[in-house]
Design a protein around this motif. Structure first.
Motif, PDB file in Angstrom:
ATOM      1  N   LEU A  43      33.500  15.195 -49.363  1.00 20.28           N
ATOM      2  CA  LEU A  43      33.662  16.648 -49.325  1.00 20.28           C
ATOM      3  C   LEU A  43      32.777  17.315 -50.366  1.00 20.28           C
ATOM      4  CD1 LEU A  43      35.063  19.133 -48.181  1.00 20.28           C
ATOM      5  CD2 LEU A  43      36.931  18.760 -49.815  1.00 20.28           C
ATOM      6  N   GLN A  44      32.705  16.748 -51.557  1.00 15.41           N
ATOM      7  CA  GLN A  44      31.830  17.293 -52.588  1.00 15.41           C
ATOM      8  C   GLN A  44      30.367  17.221 -52.167  1.00 15.41           C
ATOM      9  OE1 GLN A  44      33.069  14.768 -55.814  1.00 15.41           O
ATOM     10  NE2 GLN A  44      34.554  16.243 -56.605  1.00 15.41           N
ATOM     11  N   ALA A 208      28.384  29.671 -45.678  1.00 12.74           N
ATOM     12  CA  ALA A 208      29.656  30.396 -45.761  1.00 12.74           C
ATOM     13  C   ALA A 208      30.840  29.431 -45.634  1.00 12.74           C
ATOM     14  CB  ALA A 208      29.713  31.454 -44.663  1.00 12.74           C
ATOM     15  N   GLN A 209      30.707  28.434 -44.761  1.00 12.51           N
ATOM     16  CA  GLN A 209      31.761  27.433 -44.633  1.00 12.51           C
ATOM     17  C   GLN A 209      31.908  26.626 -45.922  1.00 12.51           C
ATOM     18  OE1 GLN A 209      30.748  25.148 -41.145  1.00 12.51           O
ATOM     19  NE2 GLN A 209      31.250  26.805 -39.730  1.00 12.51           N
ATOM     20  N   ALA A 210      30.792  26.342 -46.584  1.00 10.71           N
ATOM     21  CA  ALA A 210      30.831  25.607 -47.853  1.00 10.71           C
ATOM     22  C   ALA A 210      31.537  26.426 -48.929  1.00 10.71           C
ATOM     23  CB  ALA A 210      29.412  25.248 -48.296  1.00 10.71           C
ATOM     24  N   VAL A 211      31.301  27.743 -48.932  1.00 10.94           N
ATOM     25  CA  VAL A 211      31.977  28.616 -49.896  1.00 10.94           C
ATOM     26  C   VAL A 211      33.491  28.585 -49.675  1.00 10.94           C
ATOM     27  CG1 VAL A 211      32.299  31.016 -50.618  1.00 10.94           C
ATOM     28  CG2 VAL A 211      29.995  30.128 -50.234  1.00 10.94           C
ATOM     29  N   LEU A 212      33.911  28.600 -48.412  1.00 14.15           N
ATOM     30  CA  LEU A 212      35.337  28.544 -48.094  1.00 14.15           C
ATOM     31  C   LEU A 212      35.963  27.214 -48.524  1.00 14.15           C
ATOM     32  CD1 LEU A 212      35.355  30.191 -44.535  1.00 14.15           C
ATOM     33  CD2 LEU A 212      36.057  31.221 -46.702  1.00 14.15           C
ATOM     34  N   LEU A 213      35.167  26.141 -48.500  1.00 16.83           N
ATOM     35  CA  LEU A 213      35.671  24.822 -48.887  1.00 16.83           C
ATOM     36  C   LEU A 213      35.618  24.589 -50.392  1.00 16.83           C
ATOM     37  CD1 LEU A 213      34.113  22.574 -46.086  1.00 16.83           C
ATOM     38  CD2 LEU A 213      36.531  23.107 -46.405  1.00 16.83           C
ATOM     39  N   LEU A 214      34.910  25.448 -51.113  1.00 17.95           N
ATOM     40  CA  LEU A 214      34.753  25.258 -52.561  1.00 17.95           C
ATOM     41  C   LEU A 214      36.096  25.240 -53.300  1.00 17.95           C
ATOM     42  CD1 LEU A 214      32.701  24.835 -54.786  1.00 17.95           C
ATOM     43  CD2 LEU A 214      32.461  27.322 -54.979  1.00 17.95           C
ATOM     44  N   VAL A 216      38.892  24.196 -52.213  1.00 22.69           N
ATOM     45  CA  VAL A 216      39.522  22.907 -51.902  1.00 22.69           C
ATOM     46  C   VAL A 216      38.959  21.820 -52.816  1.00 22.69           C
ATOM     47  CG1 VAL A 216      39.935  21.190 -50.101  1.00 22.69           C
ATOM     48  CG2 VAL A 216      39.844  23.623 -49.508  1.00 22.69           C
ATOM     49  N   VAL A 217      37.634  21.857 -53.045  1.00 26.04           N
ATOM     50  CA  VAL A 217      36.996  20.879 -53.920  1.00 26.04           C
ATOM     51  C   VAL A 217      37.517  21.029 -55.353  1.00 26.04           C
ATOM     52  CG1 VAL A 217      34.800  20.180 -54.955  1.00 26.04           C
ATOM     53  CG2 VAL A 217      34.919  20.698 -52.516  1.00 26.04           C
ATOM     54  N   LEU A 218      37.611  22.273 -55.807  1.00 25.67           N
ATOM     55  CA  LEU A 218      38.042  22.517 -57.180  1.00 25.67           C
ATOM     56  C   LEU A 218      39.496  22.126 -57.394  1.00 25.67           C
ATOM     57  CD1 LEU A 218      36.310  25.982 -57.779  1.00 25.67           C
ATOM     58  CD2 LEU A 218      35.553  23.735 -58.562  1.00 25.67           C
ATOM     59  N   LEU A 219      40.339  22.340 -56.387  1.00 26.13           N
ATOM     60  CA  LEU A 219      41.764  22.041 -56.521  1.00 26.13           C
ATOM     61  C   LEU A 219      42.079  20.564 -56.310  1.00 26.13           C
ATOM     62  CD1 LEU A 219      43.292  25.123 -54.648  1.00 26.13           C
ATOM     63  CD2 LEU A 219      43.267  24.706 -57.115  1.00 26.13           C
TER      64      LEU A 219
END
Length: 328
Positions: A43-44, A208-214, A216-219
């Motif tokens: 994911l990262q 934009a999809q990567a921004v929405l997933l960011l 999730v990565v941080l959490l």
């Protein structure tokens, strides 16, 4: 006029093949990325790559943004969302999981079946070459993929996660098949949008999809990396974004407008071939006999496919040229 257009399209088969080879050579590099920064999660890897791709796309498309807003309709934006998801975000996550679990060779094997899945779907399109003409190519493709798979799984010391990697790779196969078919048909439907702009629009939506997933990565944690590791991650993400996403996708989209859908599937074999070559270089070994046989079969598959399409094109051209003589 129609005959000239069709003839011109057939004359682009060679150029389309060259573009397909170029895209495969660049796309094959993405199989190395999960190994180069193995400490990072799939994911990262996907978020890093597509944040860079999205930012580059936004900068390059900015001068033409207003004009494109009037050209691209709501249904096109919906198509861009799904193409970005299946062809980029979801696909790369699954590919990275497959490589880290089962290795480059196994993942390349499964994705080597893409020509079969895409060709079977494309054979239903109007004017496509019949399956009888494509059968030798499909058989060579399947035989080559079986050789690679047998070698990858039966080799002593193979990863214990081979089955898990196989499952992830199959999911990636389904995801990219959906993208290849949908993208080819969208490009045929939107001749007013340039290949370069379409590639940048896909990059914008993927970003934009990567921004929405960011978040999730941080959490999700797993962010305790050294400065050197973060530097390597940034360099790999940027390199893959430029080389594979921008240049590779541009070559693929160019090819998609030059060849029929049934031939589009065959072109992905070059990604498989180059991915395996890069994998051998990474593992510092020569290919084994079964892998050499697979190389030959996969290349033969592409050559027989091109030959089959050229024969079909010649038949159609002769049929069209004979119409005035028959007084029709």
């Amino acid at each position: 006029m129609q005959t000239e257009k069709q003839a011109g399209t057939e004359h682009n088969l060679v150029l389309g093949t060259v573009c397909g080879i170029g895209a495969g050579a660049l796309w094959g590099l993405v199989f190395l990325a999960p190994e180069l920064v193995r400490a990072f999660t799939p994911l990262q890897l996907a978020v890093g790559r597509y944040l860079a791709y999205g930012a580059l796309s936004a900068a390059l498309i900015a001068p033409r943004w207003q004009r494109l807003l009037f050209t691209v309709k709501r249904q096109d934006w919906a198509a861009l969302f799904w193409l970005s998801l299946f062809g980029n975000t979801l696909y790369y996550i699954l590919l990275s999981m497959a490589v880290q679990a089962g290795g480059i060779a196994l993942t390349s094997l499964v994705l080597g079946f893409l020509p079969v899945t895409v060709t079977l779907i494309g054979s239903r399109d109007k004017g496509a070459a019949p399956l009888g003409v494509l059968l030798p190519s499909l058989l060579c493709c399947a035989a080559g993929a079986v050789c690679i798979g047998w070698q990858a799984i039966a080799t002593p010391g193979a990863s214990n996660n081979a089955v898990t990697g196989l499952i992830y790779a199959l999911a990636a196969l389904i995801s990219w098949t959906a993208y290849a078919v949908g993208n080819s048909r969208c490009l045929m439907r939107l001749p007013t949008v340039s290949i370069h702009d379409w590639n940048l629009l896909v990059g914008l939506v993927t970003g934009a999809q990567a921004v929405l997933l960011l978040p999730v990565v941080l959490l999700s944690g797993h962010l305790q990396y050294s400065t050197l590791q973060w530097g390597q991650f940034g360099a790999v993400s940027l390199a893959v974004a430029v080389i594979a996403s921008l240049v590779g996708n541009a070559l693929w989209n160019r090819m998609s407008r030059l060849v029929p859908l049934t031939m589009t599937g065959q072109m992905i074999l070059f990604e498989t071939l180059f991915a395996l070559i890069y994998g051998f270089l990474w593992e510092e070994r020569w290919p084994r006999p079964l892998e050499i046989a697979a190389f030959g079969l996969l290349v033969l598959s592409v050559l027989t496919c091109v030959s089959g399409h050229q024969k079909q094109a010649t038949k159609r051209q002769k049929a069209l040229s004979a119409l005035p003589e028959n007084g029709v």
